[in-house]
Design a protein around this motif. Structure first.
Motif, PDB file in Angstrom:
ATOM      1  N   THR A   1      82.835  33.554  10.081  1.00 48.14           N
ATOM      2  CA  THR A   1      82.074  32.404   9.589  1.00 48.14           C
ATOM      3  C   THR A   1      81.732  32.509   8.109  1.00 48.14           C
TER       4      THR A   1
ATOM      5  N   ASP B   1      82.816  28.264   9.041  1.00 53.45           N
ATOM      6  CA  ASP B   1      81.356  28.082   9.062  1.00 53.45           C
ATOM      7  C   ASP B   1      81.004  26.645   9.420  1.00 53.45           C
ATOM      8  N   ARG B   2      81.670  25.690   8.788  1.00 48.88           N
ATOM      9  CA  ARG B   2      81.380  24.279   9.071  1.00 48.88           C
ATOM     10  C   ARG B   2      81.702  23.940  10.523  1.00 48.88           C
TER      11      ARG B   2
ATOM     12  N   GLU C   1      75.665  36.281  14.980  1.00 52.14           N
ATOM     13  CA  GLU C   1      76.382  36.293  13.706  1.00 52.14           C
ATOM     14  C   GLU C   1      76.705  37.683  13.180  1.00 52.14           C
TER      15      GLU C   1
ATOM     16  N   SER D   1      76.229  22.912   7.719  1.00 54.47           N
ATOM     17  CA  SER D   1      75.963  24.248   8.256  1.00 54.47           C
ATOM     18  C   SER D   1      75.037  25.040   7.356  1.00 54.47           C
ATOM     19  N   ARG D   2      75.168  24.854   6.049  1.00 51.55           N
ATOM     20  CA  ARG D   2      74.323  25.586   5.100  1.00 51.55           C
ATOM     21  C   ARG D   2      72.953  24.940   4.954  1.00 51.55           C
TER      22      ARG D   2
ATOM     23  N   GLU E   1      71.337  23.045   7.100  1.00 47.93           N
ATOM     24  CA  GLU E   1      70.540  23.208   8.320  1.00 47.93           C
ATOM     25  C   GLU E   1      70.129  24.653   8.533  1.00 47.93           C
ATOM     26  N   ARG E   2      70.933  25.597   8.083  1.00 46.28           N
ATOM     27  CA  ARG E   2      70.537  27.009   8.141  1.00 46.28           C
ATOM     28  C   ARG E   2      69.252  27.208   7.334  1.00 46.28           C
TER      29      ARG E   2
ATOM     30  N   ASN F   1      79.151  26.377  12.882  1.00 49.91           N
ATOM     31  CA  ASN F   1      77.707  26.449  12.671  1.00 49.91           C
ATOM     32  C   ASN F   1      77.003  25.123  12.414  1.00 49.91           C
ATOM     33  N   SER F   2      77.724  24.062  12.159  1.00 49.87           N
ATOM     34  CA  SER F   2      77.047  22.801  11.819  1.00 49.87           C
ATOM     35  C   SER F   2      76.129  22.342  12.948  1.00 49.87           C
TER      36      SER F   2
ATOM     37  N   GLU G   1      75.382  24.130  15.661  1.00 48.26           N
ATOM     38  CA  GLU G   1      74.548  25.257  16.095  1.00 48.26           C
ATOM     39  C   GLU G   1      73.205  25.267  15.362  1.00 48.26           C
ATOM     40  N   PHE G   2      73.267  25.183  14.038  1.00 45.55           N
ATOM     41  CA  PHE G   2      72.022  25.249  13.269  1.00 45.55           C
ATOM     42  C   PHE G   2      71.241  23.937  13.333  1.00 45.55           C
TER      43      PHE G   2
END
Length: 216
Positions: free
Chosen positions: A90, A96-97, A43, A5-6, A8-9, A100-101, A103-104
């Protein structure tokens, strides 16, 4: 490894800046700035985020989006890069994981694959496993519109070299989708820009899966 998630963000933000605010994406008529605005509404604007999934509240989403769209593109991208505010659910790493994983990842590919000359990326094995794990959970809802049994297969991914499989919708004579996790993710989120997937199973089931409006 940094959570998907981080990573890919950050990668999405880099690709957005490289493509430019007016570049196309795979999200309907959205350009890159529209996509960035969507991520910020989702978000950072609870009422607007509710309107993304609840059509009676869509006016709140539109108003929040218009306000953000008037702001500088680079500043908006850096706000996405900075992550969720402290009050957001999140901001909790586990949430978040989970949220958002994919999603991003998918929105990053929405930017990349709408540009000329795109090619599939080679993710690290740990990143691919994270995508596969997320698909095993989220994929059940994503394939529901097709109404057919679906099994995913990741060829040769198990430690002994055997295929890794997961069932998204149980039933006799499933449609079996084989391929790399990112390519499967693009299919399940309703994108046509995927490569190297194989579809096995009853021809009618394959047609229904490929012709359905997949995704959330």
């Amino acid at each position: 490894m940094e959570p998907l998630s981080r990573s890919e963000r950050a990668a999405l933000c880099n690709s957005a800046l490289e493509a430019g605010e007016s570049a196309p994406t795979l999200c309907g008529g959205w350009d890159v700035k529209d996509l960035v605005v969507h991520l910020l509404v989702r978000e950072r604007h609870p009422a607007g985020a509710a309107g993304i999934v609840l059509s009676p509240l869509s006016g709140l989403t539109e108003r929040a989006s218009r306000r953000l769209a008037r702001q500088d593109f680079t500043a908006l991208v850096e706000r996405v890069r900075g992550g969720p505010p402290a009050w957001s659910p999140t901001a909790v790493p586990a949430i978040d994981r989970a949220v958002n994983s994919l999603e991003f990842l998918v929105h990053h590919e929405d930017v990349r694959r709408a540009q000329d000359g795109w090619a599939p990326r080679e993710l690290a094995e740990a990143e691919q496993r994270a995508v596969w794990k997320a698909l095993a959970v989220a994929g059940r809802a994503l394939v529901r519109p097709a109404g057919v049994p679906v099994e995913l297969r990741w060829p040769g991914a198990a430690r002994d070299g055997e295929d890794r499989t997961t069932t998204l919708r149980a039933g006799d004579d499933p449609v079996v989708v084989s391929g790399e996790p990112v390519e499967v993710a693009m299919l399940l989120f309703g994108r046509d820009q995927h490569r190297g997937l194989r579809f096995d199973g009853p021809p009618d089931g394959v047609r229904r899966l490929r012709g359905s409006d997949l995704g959330l």
